[in-house]
Design a protein around this motif. Structure first.
Motif, PDB file in Angstrom:
ATOM      1  N   PHE A  90       0.856  -1.186   0.000  1.00  0.00           N
ATOM      2  CA  PHE A  90       0.000   0.000   0.000  1.00  0.00           C
ATOM      3  C   PHE A  90       0.890   1.232   0.000  1.00  0.00           C
ATOM      4  O   PHE A  90       1.767   1.373   0.848  1.00  0.00           O
ATOM      5  CB  PHE A  90      -0.909   0.044   1.229  1.00  0.00           C
ATOM      6  N   HIS A  92       0.728   5.591  -0.310  1.00  0.00           N
ATOM      7  CA  HIS A  92      -0.087   6.803  -0.362  1.00  0.00           C
ATOM      8  C   HIS A  92       0.739   7.954  -0.916  1.00  0.00           C
ATOM      9  O   HIS A  92       1.851   8.219  -0.458  1.00  0.00           O
ATOM     10  CB  HIS A  92      -0.599   7.163   1.042  1.00  0.00           C
ATOM     11  N   ALA A  96       2.694   5.790  -3.412  1.00  0.00           N
ATOM     12  CA  ALA A  96       2.110   5.056  -4.535  1.00  0.00           C
ATOM     13  C   ALA A  96       3.177   4.752  -5.578  1.00  0.00           C
ATOM     14  O   ALA A  96       3.244   3.656  -6.137  1.00  0.00           O
ATOM     15  CB  ALA A  96       0.972   5.863  -5.150  1.00  0.00           C
ATOM     16  N   VAL A 118      -1.767  -1.565  -3.905  1.00  0.00           N
ATOM     17  CA  VAL A 118      -2.807  -0.558  -3.681  1.00  0.00           C
ATOM     18  C   VAL A 118      -2.148   0.811  -3.720  1.00  0.00           C
ATOM     19  O   VAL A 118      -1.199   1.070  -2.967  1.00  0.00           O
ATOM     20  CB  VAL A 118      -3.508  -0.759  -2.324  1.00  0.00           C
ATOM     21  N   SER A 120      -2.834   5.030  -3.508  1.00  0.00           N
ATOM     22  CA  SER A 120      -3.808   5.940  -2.935  1.00  0.00           C
ATOM     23  C   SER A 120      -3.362   7.386  -3.128  1.00  0.00           C
ATOM     24  O   SER A 120      -2.215   7.728  -2.815  1.00  0.00           O
ATOM     25  CB  SER A 120      -3.960   5.629  -1.435  1.00  0.00           C
ATOM     26  N   LEU A 198      -7.149   4.067  -5.261  1.00  0.00           N
ATOM     27  CA  LEU A 198      -8.059   4.792  -4.379  1.00  0.00           C
ATOM     28  C   LEU A 198      -7.900   6.289  -4.643  1.00  0.00           C
ATOM     29  O   LEU A 198      -6.781   6.813  -4.618  1.00  0.00           O
ATOM     30  CB  LEU A 198      -7.760   4.478  -2.915  1.00  0.00           C
ATOM     31  N   CYS A 199      -9.020   6.959  -4.903  1.00  0.00           N
ATOM     32  CA  CYS A 199      -8.987   8.361  -5.315  1.00  0.00           C
ATOM     33  C   CYS A 199      -9.799   9.221  -4.353  1.00  0.00           C
ATOM     34  O   CYS A 199     -11.025   9.042  -4.263  1.00  0.00           O
ATOM     35  CB  CYS A 199      -9.558   8.522  -6.721  1.00  0.00           C
ATOM     36  N   TYR A 233      -8.395  11.936   2.627  1.00  0.00           N
ATOM     37  CA  TYR A 233      -9.789  11.532   2.790  1.00  0.00           C
ATOM     38  C   TYR A 233     -10.400  12.269   3.990  1.00  0.00           C
ATOM     39  O   TYR A 233      -9.924  13.353   4.354  1.00  0.00           O
ATOM     40  CB  TYR A 233      -9.877  10.005   2.933  1.00  0.00           C
ATOM     41  N   TRP A 238      -9.955   7.805   6.539  1.00  0.00           N
ATOM     42  CA  TRP A 238      -8.565   7.357   6.626  1.00  0.00           C
ATOM     43  C   TRP A 238      -8.419   6.212   7.621  1.00  0.00           C
ATOM     44  O   TRP A 238      -7.723   5.233   7.356  1.00  0.00           O
ATOM     45  CB  TRP A 238      -7.656   8.518   7.027  1.00  0.00           C
ATOM     46  N   LEU A 241      -9.537   3.020   5.985  1.00  0.00           N
ATOM     47  CA  LEU A 241      -9.187   2.870   4.570  1.00  0.00           C
ATOM     48  C   LEU A 241      -8.925   1.419   4.152  1.00  0.00           C
ATOM     49  O   LEU A 241      -9.325   1.015   3.051  1.00  0.00           O
ATOM     50  CB  LEU A 241      -7.980   3.750   4.237  1.00  0.00           C
TER      51      LEU A 241
END
Length: 268
Positions: A90, A92, A96, A118, A120, A198-199, A233, A238, A241
Motif C-alpha cells: 500500500f 499513499h 504510490a 494498492v 492511494s 483509491l482516489c 480523505y 482514513w 481505509l
C-alpha cells in the motif's frame, strides 16, 4: 510494537501467527504514525508492517536517501526481511510511486512478490516531470513547502508553532522531494499483480485522468474506488481505509470493485 532490522520495518501490533502482511509506504515528508491505527481495521490474521524511510523516526540519525535508486535499494532490502507469507503493498501519494517501483524491482530481483498493489492519492509514475499536479521542487522556500504540506492536510497546527518541529518537517519534505524528482519511469514498465486505485474525491493534487494513467501501467485487473475527502480523505475514512481493499485478503470483505476491462474505465 516491534521494530525490524535497522529500524526500517515497524510492526505496531506484531501478529506472529498472521497469514498475510500489509506493507505501507509513506507520503512525501511523512512517516509511519498515520498508518499505525490501521491495526484495528485489518482482519486478525493480517499483520501491519510499516516501512520507515531513512532520516526519520527510529532512523533519524541516518542520512536521507540521496536519490530515488538509493531510497528504493533501502526499501527493497527492508521488504526482503519480512516473513515469507503473502503480502500486499500500500502506498499513499509519493508512496504510490514507491509501491509501483518496488513491485517491479522485486520481480526483477526474483524476490518475494506482492499479491496485490494498492495506490492511494497518487498520480501515475508515467506522468512526465513538471506535469500539472506534481509536487513543488525541492528548491521551494520553507514557507512554500509548509503551505503545500498544510494544504494537503499532513501538517498538524502544533508543528507550525514549534520551530524545531517545523524545521524537521521542512527538511524531511525537501529531502523527499529531491528523491522524488530523480525518479524516471521506464517506458513499458507494467505491473502484473491486481492493482487497486483509491482516489480522494476532493484532492486537487491528483490529476482527473490519474485512474486512466494507472490502468495503462497494469496488465492485470485494476480496481478503482473514489472516496470522500481531500488528500487524506476524511478522518473516519482514513482510519478505515483498509476496508476498501479488504477483498485482497480473500475470505474477508466485499466483492471486488469494478475493474478496467479491454480498455474500458469503470468506477465503483
Amino acid at each position: 510494537m516491534s521494530v525490524g532490522t535497522g529500524g526500517a520495518i515497524v510492526r505496531p501490533l506484531p501478529r506472529p501467527g498472521a497469514t498475510a502482511t500489509l506493507v505501507c509506504l509513506s507520503f512525501c515528508g511523512g512517516g509511519t504514525a498515520p498508518f499505525r491505527p490501521w491495526t484495528a481495521a485489518l482482519p486478525g490474521d493480517v499483520e501491519l508492517a510499516l516501512v520507515t524511510y531513512p532520516g526519520r523516526e527510529g532512523r533519524y540519525t541516518e542520512p536521507f536517501a540521496a536519490d530515488w535508486d538509493e531510497l528504493m535499494a533501502d526499501v527493497v532490502a527492508a521488504v526482503e526481511t519480512l516473513k515469507p507469507r503473502p503480502f500486499v503493498l500500500f502506498g499513499h501519494s509519493m508512496g504510490a510511486r514507491v509501491a509501483f517501483d518496488l513491485a517491479l524491482r522485486l520481480s526483477r530481483h526474483a524476490g518475494p512478490q506482492p499479491s496485490a498493489v494498492v495506490v492511494s492519492a497518487g498520480n501515475p509514475p508515467s506522468d512526465r516531470p513538471g506535469a500539472p499536479h506534481t509536487p513543488p521542487a525541492d528548491r521551494a522556500t520553507d514557507t512554500e513547502l509548509l503551505s503545500w504540506m498544510r494544504g494537503l492536510g499532513q501538517l498538524p497546527d502544533v508543528i507550525l508553532t514549534e520551530p524545531d518541529l517545523r524545521r524537521m518537517a521542512v527538511d524531511t519534505c525537501r529531502a523527499d522531494l529531491r528523491v522524488l524528482q530523480s525518479y524516471r519511469y521506464a517506458p513499458g514498465a507494467r505491473l502484473h499483480q491486481p492493482l487497486y486505485v483509491l482516489c480522494p474525491q476532493d484532492d486537487e493534487s491528483m490529476a482527473p485522468q490519474a485512474p486512466h494513467g494507472w490502468a495503462a501501467l497494469a496488465s492485470g485487473p485494476v480496481h478503482v474506488r473514489t472516496l470522500p475527502g481531500g488528500h487524506f480523505y476524511t478522518s473516519a475514512g482514513w482510519q478505515g481505509l483498509p476496508e476498501h481493499f479488504a477483498d485482497v485478503w480473500h475470505r474477508h470483505g466485499p466483492r471486488p470493485a469494478p475493474a478496467y476491462r479491454a480498455g474500458q474505465l469503470r468506477h465503483d
